[in-house]
Design an enzyme around this catalytic site. Structure first.
Site, PDB file in Angstrom:
ATOM      1  N   LYS A  80     -22.633  16.195   0.796  1.00 45.29           N
ATOM      2  CA  LYS A  80     -21.252  16.130   0.309  1.00 45.29           C
ATOM      3  C   LYS A  80     -20.343  16.177   1.529  1.00 45.29           C
ATOM      4  O   LYS A  80     -20.735  16.708   2.572  1.00 45.29           O
ATOM      5  CB  LYS A  80     -20.967  17.354  -0.584  1.00 45.29           C
ATOM      6  CG  LYS A  80     -19.789  17.192  -1.485  1.00 45.29           C
ATOM      7  CD  LYS A  80     -20.135  16.472  -2.778  1.00 45.29           C
ATOM      8  CE  LYS A  80     -18.886  16.147  -3.576  1.00 45.29           C
ATOM      9  NZ  LYS A  80     -19.210  15.419  -4.814  1.00 45.29           N
ATOM     10  N   GLY A 180     -13.459  16.134 -24.805  1.00 43.05           N
ATOM     11  CA  GLY A 180     -13.087  15.227 -23.718  1.00 43.05           C
ATOM     12  C   GLY A 180     -13.464  13.800 -24.038  1.00 43.05           C
ATOM     13  O   GLY A 180     -14.642  13.430 -23.993  1.00 43.05           O
ATOM     14  N   GLY A 182     -12.824  11.042 -22.387  1.00 40.88           N
ATOM     15  CA  GLY A 182     -12.533  10.244 -21.200  1.00 40.88           C
ATOM     16  C   GLY A 182     -13.554   9.123 -21.068  1.00 40.88           C
ATOM     17  O   GLY A 182     -14.095   8.637 -22.063  1.00 40.88           O
ATOM     18  N   VAL A 184     -16.613   9.107 -19.915  1.00 42.11           N
ATOM     19  CA  VAL A 184     -17.966   9.432 -20.393  1.00 42.11           C
ATOM     20  C   VAL A 184     -17.942   9.746 -21.894  1.00 42.11           C
ATOM     21  O   VAL A 184     -18.735   9.202 -22.672  1.00 42.11           O
ATOM     22  CB  VAL A 184     -18.570  10.627 -19.619  1.00 42.11           C
ATOM     23  CG1 VAL A 184     -19.940  10.987 -20.170  1.00 42.11           C
ATOM     24  CG2 VAL A 184     -18.660  10.322 -18.132  1.00 42.11           C
TER      25      VAL A 184
HETATM   26  P1  NAD Z   1     -12.205  11.600 -17.441  1.00 38.86           P
HETATM   27  O1  NAD Z   1     -11.171  12.164 -16.524  1.00 38.86           O
HETATM   28  O2  NAD Z   1     -12.278  10.133 -17.670  1.00 38.86           O
HETATM   29  O3  NAD Z   1     -12.077  12.290 -18.892  1.00 38.86           O
HETATM   30  C1  NAD Z   1     -11.879  13.642 -19.107  1.00 38.86           C
HETATM   31  C2  NAD Z   1     -11.210  13.763 -20.479  1.00 38.86           C
HETATM   32  O4  NAD Z   1     -11.170  15.154 -20.819  1.00 38.86           O
HETATM   33  C3  NAD Z   1      -9.773  13.255 -20.505  1.00 38.86           C
HETATM   34  O5  NAD Z   1      -9.571  12.412 -21.606  1.00 38.86           O
HETATM   35  C4  NAD Z   1      -8.929  14.551 -20.611  1.00 38.86           C
HETATM   36  O6  NAD Z   1      -7.731  14.359 -21.340  1.00 38.86           O
HETATM   37  C5  NAD Z   1      -9.893  15.461 -21.347  1.00 38.86           C
HETATM   38  N1  NAD Z   1      -9.650  16.884 -21.134  1.00 38.86           N
HETATM   39  C6  NAD Z   1      -9.392  17.529 -19.974  1.00 38.86           C
HETATM   40  N2  NAD Z   1      -9.246  18.835 -20.196  1.00 38.86           N
HETATM   41  C7  NAD Z   1      -9.425  19.040 -21.522  1.00 38.86           C
HETATM   42  C8  NAD Z   1      -9.401  20.177 -22.363  1.00 38.86           C
HETATM   43  N3  NAD Z   1      -9.152  21.393 -21.875  1.00 38.86           N
HETATM   44  N4  NAD Z   1      -9.622  19.999 -23.679  1.00 38.86           N
HETATM   45  C9  NAD Z   1      -9.865  18.775 -24.197  1.00 38.86           C
HETATM   46  N5  NAD Z   1      -9.896  17.663 -23.443  1.00 38.86           N
HETATM   47  C10 NAD Z   1      -9.670  17.792 -22.132  1.00 38.86           C
HETATM   48  O7  NAD Z   1     -13.591  12.170 -16.879  1.00 38.86           O
HETATM   49  P2  NAD Z   1     -15.048  11.550 -17.102  1.00 38.86           P
HETATM   50  O8  NAD Z   1     -15.353  10.625 -15.987  1.00 38.86           O
HETATM   51  O9  NAD Z   1     -15.205  11.141 -18.510  1.00 38.86           O
HETATM   52  O10 NAD Z   1     -15.949  12.861 -16.823  1.00 38.86           O
HETATM   53  C11 NAD Z   1     -16.024  13.911 -17.784  1.00 38.86           C
HETATM   54  C12 NAD Z   1     -16.839  15.057 -17.189  1.00 38.86           C
HETATM   55  O11 NAD Z   1     -18.145  14.602 -16.844  1.00 38.86           O
HETATM   56  C13 NAD Z   1     -16.255  15.644 -15.897  1.00 38.86           C
HETATM   57  O12 NAD Z   1     -16.544  17.019 -15.861  1.00 38.86           O
HETATM   58  C14 NAD Z   1     -17.059  14.938 -14.802  1.00 38.86           C
HETATM   59  O13 NAD Z   1     -17.131  15.709 -13.624  1.00 38.86           O
HETATM   60  C15 NAD Z   1     -18.418  14.840 -15.460  1.00 38.86           C
HETATM   61  N6  NAD Z   1     -19.236  13.748 -14.932  1.00 38.86           N
HETATM   62  C16 NAD Z   1     -18.792  12.463 -14.984  1.00 38.86           C
HETATM   63  C17 NAD Z   1     -19.592  11.427 -14.490  1.00 38.86           C
HETATM   64  C18 NAD Z   1     -19.134   9.991 -14.557  1.00 38.86           C
HETATM   65  O14 NAD Z   1     -19.983   9.093 -14.364  1.00 38.86           O
HETATM   66  N7  NAD Z   1     -17.876   9.711 -14.849  1.00 38.86           N
HETATM   67  C19 NAD Z   1     -20.853  11.719 -13.919  1.00 38.86           C
HETATM   68  C20 NAD Z   1     -21.294  13.051 -13.896  1.00 38.86           C
HETATM   69  C21 NAD Z   1     -20.477  14.058 -14.402  1.00 38.86           C
END
Ligand code: NAD
Length: 364
Positions: A80, A180, A182, A184
């Site tokens: 990292k 969430g 988002g 994922v």
């Molecule tokens: P993202 O930012 O696209 O989505 C996160 C979503 O969570 C958003 O819609 C946000 O409004 C919502 N959110 C935030 N706080 C909240 C709360 N307190 N209550 C309800 N909703 C809430 O992120 P993502 O890329 O979808 O990733 C989601 C999680 O998965 C993160 O923790 C990320 O670290 C982890 N992750 C993602 C990936 C990837 O490929 N994107 C890989 C490994 C881990």
């Protein structure tokens, strides 16, 4: 904070401090373990309040990458990087390219990728100075957004947990709550819909909720009390530390399986809090490894099909983790950690044996 004891404590192989006053760069690259392959991990650009905070973060995150890669069966180590400072104030082409030169100077022991505070454009600058970069957007010849692959891995981890609990991995009619919606979470909901699960979801964004309601027929739940909602499976896909001494006693589910990183506020204590409540926890760093599998695949010449098929490993690996947890009387989280450590140990002895036989060959 004493630097060397901190480095030794988590077993890092190399920690490099990069400094260039002229461009305002202060960075730390932490290589935790390269037994299985080059140390891969994103670069985070963050306004850390102190050097100590930056060092603690980079040491912890790089170690996490070692475990994630090892338990996912990848030939990658954990690394990292962090760049200290407010990206909105100090980020520049020269600074990013200088960082790229530091990465290059490590000769491929560390491979960098995008993380918080770093954009696609920034990765282009870094790539001008080093080829040890992955996770690039499709327009730059990379693998693009990893989220659909991550969601696929989470879905498979969830199915494995349901299989362990009930003997079937069909999620038809199973009540799943996703926190969430988002990148994922939404892709996961789409898969769950296709399998006719009953989906509840929560998000801070009303737009996301409305979209998921219209597209996938989810039932919205309040973001304040979501974890108390009675369901079969809870899927945290928003943020970390949401499984803790305050929330766990209120959970009303049989399984927790989500994508969020570092879901357990206290890794050990909370993993046993869940086990004591009879809740089956699919370790986050195992089932969310699809994103890492995706960028690993990019290193070889990307194919989405290959990335998805590799991600299928998560199903078996999750079942195996549950069996080992049961056999050893430990939590699934600890079992996944132990399996990762055992894989690293076994490959390192293999390397030593190969080296010794090469040595004896050359002596002969
Ligand atoms: P993202 O930012 O696209 O989505 C996160 C979503 O969570 C958003 O819609 C946000 O409004 C919502 N959110 C935030 N706080 C909240 C709360 N307190 N209550 C309800 N909703 C809430 O992120 P993502 O890329 O979808 O990733 C989601 C999680 O998965 C993160 O923790 C990320 O670290 C982890 N992750 C993602 C990936 C990837 O490929 N994107 C890989 C490994 C881990």
């Amino acid at each position: 904070m004493s630097v060397f004891p901190a480095i030794q404590e988590l077993g890092h192989q190399q920690v490099v401090f990069g400094y260039d006053e002229a461009v305002g760069l202060r960075c730390i690259i932490a290589i935790h373990d390269t037994t299985l392959g080059p140390a891969l991990g994103g670069v985070r650009f963050w306004p850390y309040s102190s050097e100590e905070e930056a060092l603690t973060d980079v040491l912890r995150l790089s170690r996490g990458m070692t475990y994630k890669a090892a338990v996912s069966g990848l030939n990658l180590g954990g690394g990292k990087a962090v760049i200290m400072g407010d990206p909105l104030r100090i980020k520049s082409e020269a600074l990013l390219r200088r960082f790229g030169q530091f990465v290059e100077s490590l000769g491929g022991r560390y491979i960098t990728a995008e993380d918080m505070g770093v954009s696609v454009r920034d990765m282009e600058y870094i790539r001008m100075e080093t080829s040890y970069v992955t996770g690039l957007p499709e327009e730059l010849g990379g693998s693009g957004d990893p989220s659909p692959v991550t969601a696929y891995g989470v879905y498979l981890g969830m199915k494995a947990a349901w299989k362990k609990l009930t003997g079937t991995d069909s999620l038809k009619g199973v009540k799943v709550l996703v926190q969430g919606l988002g990148k994922v979470g939404m892709a996961l909901v789409e898969r769950l819909r296709a399998e006719n699960a009953i989906i509840y979801a929560t998000d801070l964004s009303a737009n996301q909720l409305e979209y998921a309601q219209a597209q996938f027929g989810i039932q919205p739940v309040s973001p304040d009390s979501w974890f108390m909602h009675p369901v079969d499976i809870l899927s945290p896909c928003a943020r970390g530390s949401i499984l803790n001494s305050e929330t766990i006693p209120h959970l009303r589910c049989a399984v927790v399986a989500g994508s969020a990183n570092n879901q357990l506020a206290d890794e050990k204590a909370d993993s046993y809090r869940l086990a004591d409540r009879g809740i089956l926890y699919a370790p986050d760093f195992l089932i969310n490894a699809g994103g890492l599998i995706n960028v690993y695949t990019e290193l070889e010449g990307y194919s989405r099909k290959r990335a998805l098929s590799r991600t299928e490993y998560i199903y078996e690996a999750t079942l195996r983790t549950f069996s080992v947890a049961e056999q050893r009387g430990i939590s699934p989280h600890e079992a996944a950690m132990q399996l990762a450590e055992e894989r690293i140990r076994s490959i390192s002895t293999l390397r030593t044996r190969t080296y010794q036989s090469n040595l004896s060959l050359s002596i002969v």
